[in-house]
Design an enzyme around this catalytic site. Structure first.
Site, PDB file in Angstrom:
ATOM      1  N   ASP A  46       0.829  -1.212   0.000  1.00  0.00           N
ATOM      2  CA  ASP A  46       0.000   0.000   0.000  1.00  0.00           C
ATOM      3  C   ASP A  46       0.864   1.263   0.000  1.00  0.00           C
ATOM      4  O   ASP A  46       1.988   1.254   0.511  1.00  0.00           O
ATOM      5  CB  ASP A  46      -0.905  -0.034   1.246  1.00  0.00           C
ATOM      6  CG  ASP A  46      -2.097   0.900   1.117  1.00  0.00           C
ATOM      7  OD1 ASP A  46      -2.311   1.462   0.023  1.00  0.00           O
ATOM      8  OD2 ASP A  46      -2.809   1.066   2.119  1.00  0.00           O
ATOM      9  N   ASN A  51       1.334   3.353  -2.865  1.00  0.00           N
ATOM     10  CA  ASN A  51       1.891   3.777  -4.162  1.00  0.00           C
ATOM     11  C   ASN A  51       1.343   5.140  -4.581  1.00  0.00           C
ATOM     12  O   ASN A  51       2.084   5.989  -5.080  1.00  0.00           O
ATOM     13  CB  ASN A  51       1.518   2.768  -5.261  1.00  0.00           C
ATOM     14  CG  ASN A  51       2.189   1.433  -5.079  1.00  0.00           C
ATOM     15  OD1 ASN A  51       3.132   1.306  -4.301  1.00  0.00           O
ATOM     16  ND2 ASN A  51       1.706   0.430  -5.797  1.00  0.00           N
ATOM     17  N   ARG A  72       0.081   7.606  -2.688  1.00  0.00           N
ATOM     18  CA  ARG A  72       0.608   8.713  -1.868  1.00  0.00           C
ATOM     19  C   ARG A  72       2.072   8.980  -2.168  1.00  0.00           C
ATOM     20  O   ARG A  72       2.542  10.114  -2.152  1.00  0.00           O
ATOM     21  CB  ARG A  72       0.391   8.412  -0.385  1.00  0.00           C
ATOM     22  CG  ARG A  72      -1.024   8.738   0.070  1.00  0.00           C
ATOM     23  CD  ARG A  72      -1.369   8.081   1.361  1.00  0.00           C
ATOM     24  NE  ARG A  72      -1.608   6.652   1.181  1.00  0.00           N
ATOM     25  CZ  ARG A  72      -1.696   5.775   2.163  1.00  0.00           C
ATOM     26  NH1 ARG A  72      -1.530   6.173   3.411  1.00  0.00           N
ATOM     27  NH2 ARG A  72      -1.936   4.509   1.911  1.00  0.00           N
ATOM     28  N   TRP A  73       2.826   7.922  -2.463  1.00  0.00           N
ATOM     29  CA  TRP A  73       4.240   8.071  -2.844  1.00  0.00           C
ATOM     30  C   TRP A  73       4.337   8.972  -4.075  1.00  0.00           C
ATOM     31  O   TRP A  73       5.171   9.874  -4.139  1.00  0.00           O
ATOM     32  CB  TRP A  73       4.831   6.686  -3.129  1.00  0.00           C
ATOM     33  CG  TRP A  73       6.280   6.662  -3.472  1.00  0.00           C
ATOM     34  CD1 TRP A  73       7.329   6.470  -2.620  1.00  0.00           C
ATOM     35  CD2 TRP A  73       6.864   6.810  -4.783  1.00  0.00           C
ATOM     36  NE1 TRP A  73       8.527   6.498  -3.309  1.00  0.00           N
ATOM     37  CE2 TRP A  73       8.258   6.705  -4.641  1.00  0.00           C
ATOM     38  CE3 TRP A  73       6.337   7.024  -6.055  1.00  0.00           C
ATOM     39  CZ2 TRP A  73       9.139   6.789  -5.714  1.00  0.00           C
ATOM     40  CZ3 TRP A  73       7.211   7.131  -7.135  1.00  0.00           C
ATOM     41  CH2 TRP A  73       8.588   7.016  -6.954  1.00  0.00           C
ATOM     42  N   ARG A  84      -0.651   8.817 -10.247  1.00  0.00           N
ATOM     43  CA  ARG A  84      -0.716   7.606  -9.415  1.00  0.00           C
ATOM     44  C   ARG A  84      -0.017   6.412 -10.077  1.00  0.00           C
ATOM     45  O   ARG A  84       0.619   5.603  -9.402  1.00  0.00           O
ATOM     46  CB  ARG A  84      -2.172   7.249  -9.122  1.00  0.00           C
ATOM     47  CG  ARG A  84      -2.883   8.255  -8.235  1.00  0.00           C
ATOM     48  CD  ARG A  84      -4.329   7.836  -7.992  1.00  0.00           C
ATOM     49  NE  ARG A  84      -4.407   6.512  -7.427  1.00  0.00           N
ATOM     50  CZ  ARG A  84      -4.235   6.236  -6.132  1.00  0.00           C
ATOM     51  NH1 ARG A  84      -3.976   7.207  -5.278  1.00  0.00           N
ATOM     52  NH2 ARG A  84      -4.323   5.003  -5.701  1.00  0.00           N
ATOM     53  N   HIS A 103       2.595   3.190  -8.976  1.00  0.00           N
ATOM     54  CA  HIS A 103       2.471   1.742  -9.200  1.00  0.00           C
ATOM     55  C   HIS A 103       3.707   1.204  -9.939  1.00  0.00           C
ATOM     56  O   HIS A 103       4.135   0.085  -9.698  1.00  0.00           O
ATOM     57  CB  HIS A 103       1.201   1.426  -9.991  1.00  0.00           C
ATOM     58  CG  HIS A 103      -0.056   1.736  -9.223  1.00  0.00           C
ATOM     59  ND1 HIS A 103      -0.222   1.366  -7.909  1.00  0.00           N
ATOM     60  CD2 HIS A 103      -1.197   2.383  -9.570  1.00  0.00           C
ATOM     61  CE1 HIS A 103      -1.418   1.766  -7.486  1.00  0.00           C
ATOM     62  NE2 HIS A 103      -2.013   2.400  -8.472  1.00  0.00           N
ATOM     63  N   SER A 143      -7.340  -5.858  -5.973  1.00  0.00           N
ATOM     64  CA  SER A 143      -8.444  -6.455  -5.213  1.00  0.00           C
ATOM     65  C   SER A 143      -9.734  -6.392  -6.024  1.00  0.00           C
ATOM     66  O   SER A 143      -9.845  -5.615  -6.989  1.00  0.00           O
ATOM     67  CB  SER A 143      -8.625  -5.718  -3.882  1.00  0.00           C
ATOM     68  OG  SER A 143      -9.272  -4.485  -4.106  1.00  0.00           O
ATOM     69  N   LEU A 183      11.019 -20.499  -4.369  1.00  0.00           N
ATOM     70  CA  LEU A 183      10.063 -19.559  -3.761  1.00  0.00           C
ATOM     71  C   LEU A 183       8.769 -19.637  -4.557  1.00  0.00           C
ATOM     72  O   LEU A 183       8.797 -19.577  -5.786  1.00  0.00           O
ATOM     73  CB  LEU A 183      10.613 -18.124  -3.829  1.00  0.00           C
ATOM     74  CG  LEU A 183       9.641 -17.010  -3.423  1.00  0.00           C
ATOM     75  CD1 LEU A 183       9.376 -17.040  -1.910  1.00  0.00           C
ATOM     76  CD2 LEU A 183      10.189 -15.632  -3.817  1.00  0.00           C
ATOM     77  N   SER A 209      -8.450  -5.047   4.813  1.00  0.00           N
ATOM     78  CA  SER A 209      -8.792  -4.801   3.404  1.00  0.00           C
ATOM     79  C   SER A 209      -9.111  -6.071   2.615  1.00  0.00           C
ATOM     80  O   SER A 209      -8.676  -6.214   1.470  1.00  0.00           O
ATOM     81  CB  SER A 209      -7.671  -4.010   2.717  1.00  0.00           C
ATOM     82  OG  SER A 209      -7.510  -2.764   3.314  1.00  0.00           O
ATOM     83  N   GLU A 213       0.852 -13.218  12.191  1.00  0.00           N
ATOM     84  CA  GLU A 213       1.426 -12.048  12.859  1.00  0.00           C
ATOM     85  C   GLU A 213       1.404 -10.893  11.861  1.00  0.00           C
ATOM     86  O   GLU A 213       1.506 -11.110  10.654  1.00  0.00           O
ATOM     87  CB  GLU A 213       2.875 -12.339  13.278  1.00  0.00           C
ATOM     88  CG  GLU A 213       3.012 -13.455  14.282  1.00  0.00           C
ATOM     89  CD  GLU A 213       2.466 -13.083  15.651  1.00  0.00           C
ATOM     90  OE1 GLU A 213       2.593 -11.915  16.045  1.00  0.00           O
ATOM     91  OE2 GLU A 213       1.899 -13.974  16.318  1.00  0.00           O
TER      92      GLU A 213
HETATM   93  C1  FPP Z   1      -2.124   0.055  -3.197  1.00  0.00           C
HETATM   94  O1  FPP Z   1      -1.592   1.364  -3.172  1.00  0.00           O
HETATM   95  C2  FPP Z   1      -1.541  -0.677  -4.302  1.00  0.00           C
HETATM   96  C3  FPP Z   1      -2.246  -1.257  -5.304  1.00  0.00           C
HETATM   97  C4  FPP Z   1      -3.709  -1.226  -5.385  1.00  0.00           C
HETATM   98  C5  FPP Z   1      -1.562  -1.924  -6.407  1.00  0.00           C
HETATM   99  C6  FPP Z   1      -0.293  -2.649  -6.039  1.00  0.00           C
HETATM  100  C7  FPP Z   1       0.470  -2.918  -7.261  1.00  0.00           C
HETATM  101  C8  FPP Z   1       1.814  -2.915  -7.384  1.00  0.00           C
HETATM  102  C9  FPP Z   1       2.765  -2.698  -6.299  1.00  0.00           C
HETATM  103  C10 FPP Z   1       2.391  -3.184  -8.695  1.00  0.00           C
HETATM  104  C11 FPP Z   1       2.739  -4.620  -8.870  1.00  0.00           C
HETATM  105  C12 FPP Z   1       1.638  -5.218  -9.602  1.00  0.00           C
HETATM  106  C13 FPP Z   1       1.607  -6.408 -10.210  1.00  0.00           C
HETATM  107  C14 FPP Z   1       0.442  -6.703 -11.020  1.00  0.00           C
HETATM  108  C15 FPP Z   1       2.638  -7.435 -10.159  1.00  0.00           C
HETATM  109  P1  FPP Z   1      -2.583   2.571  -3.357  1.00  0.00           P
HETATM  110  O2  FPP Z   1      -2.661   2.896  -4.798  1.00  0.00           O
HETATM  111  O3  FPP Z   1      -3.919   2.263  -2.747  1.00  0.00           O
HETATM  112  O4  FPP Z   1      -1.875   3.705  -2.568  1.00  0.00           O
HETATM  113  P2  FPP Z   1      -2.579   4.915  -1.810  1.00  0.00           P
HETATM  114  O5  FPP Z   1      -3.375   4.304  -0.680  1.00  0.00           O
HETATM  115  O6  FPP Z   1      -1.433   5.729  -1.333  1.00  0.00           O
HETATM  116  O7  FPP Z   1      -3.455   5.622  -2.792  1.00  0.00           O
END
Ligand code: FPP
Length: 249
Positions: free
Chosen positions: A23, A25, A27-28, A36, A40, A68, A134, A195, A206
């Site tokens: 989570d 991405n 905000r980063w 956005r 990602h 999701s 893995l 979530s 844990e």
């Molecule tokens: C949540 O951050 C992140 C996601 C919904 C997507 C995660 C996807 C990746 C890390 C890319 C890798 C993907 C694949 C298919 C291998 P957010 O966007 O909700 O962040 P925020 O809460 O800061 O808005």
């Protein structure tokens, strides 16, 4: 001089199965004035590093929450971007991951994705199915409640008698059949919620929750998460063995 091992974690304390809610991405990206999707993309780069670190640390199963069942409600360009990222990761990383002994699996509703994506995912699963270093479970179009609904439907369709329904039987019908429950779940970006992720399987997991946004969650913080796990006393609803001995003394 003997080269120092990069893996200083005692093997017996390393969790067998780590699951991650990647989570932060968005905000980063926002912090940097970027769209956005740039978050990602940075998150995807980080995922490569975390997969490699998982191999190095001796983790056997890694489950990542990539998309999701609720993420369909995001703006269409973000949904399309995440669909593209999944395909792009397979195109660019599959051979290397296969060479490194990574087995790829998918959890979630594959049949509800674009047929081209389904084909790529199935190809990746087939190519890597005999790898054992893995196992990476990619949760894509995954929801914990949806998984349970799907399991109940299959159990009923199979005509299973009510008194034959046990924990083990339910496990067998989940997307994660054959995978041990996650020992440790890591959630980045500081949110304190589940979530809809692995809600059945997380019964005794844990948690490690960090304010760090996913693209910045690096190998050193991963190591700290594993160390924190290694120092915990898991009781699974019972009492610790030390306490039991004390009481019996
Ligand atoms: C949540 O951050 C992140 C996601 C919904 C997507 C995660 C996807 C990746 C890390 C890319 C890798 C993907 C694949 C298919 C291998 P957010 O966007 O909700 O962040 P925020 O809460 O800061 O808005």
């Amino acid at each position: 001089m003997v080269a120092q091992s990069t893996n200083s974690l005692p093997p017996e304390k390393v969790p067998q199965h780590v699951a991650m809610i990647m989570d932060g991405n968005g905000r980063w990206a926002l912090q940097r004035g970027l769209p956005r999707l740039a978050g990602h993309k940075a998150g995807t780069e980080n995922l490569r590093r975390i997969i490699r670190a998982s191999v190095e640390f001796g983790v056997k199963y890694l489950t990542i929450y990539a998309f999701s069942t609720e993420n369909w409600g995001r703006p269409p360009e973000e949904v399309q971007g995440l669909m593209f990222i999944l395909q792009d990761v397979i195109d660019r990383e599959l051979n290397e991951l296969n060479r490194e002994g990574v087995q790829l699996r998918h959890i979630g509703r594959l049949e509800r994705l674009d047929p081209r994506i389904q084909k790529k995912v199935l190809k990746a699963i087939e190519l890597t199915k005999n790898n054992t270093r893995l196992v990476v479970n990619v949760a894509f179009n995954y929801g914990g409640r949806d998984e349970i609904v799907c399991a109940i439907q299959k159990i009923i369709n199979d005509g299973v008698a009510a008194d034959a329904v046990t924990d083990e039987l339910v496990n067998h019908y989940l997307f994660t059949a054959g995978v041990p429950d996650p020992d440790l779940i890591i959630r980045t970006s500081g949110e304190l919620r589940v979530s809809n992720f692995l809600i059945w399987q997380a019964a005794y997991s844990e948690w490690y929750i960090t304010p760090t946004y996913w693209p910045d969650f690096d190998k050193e913080e991963y190591r700290r998460a594993l160390e924190s796990f290694g120092n915990r006393d898991r009781r699974f609803g019972k009492v610790s063995s030390a306490e039991l001995q004390e009481n019996n003394a």
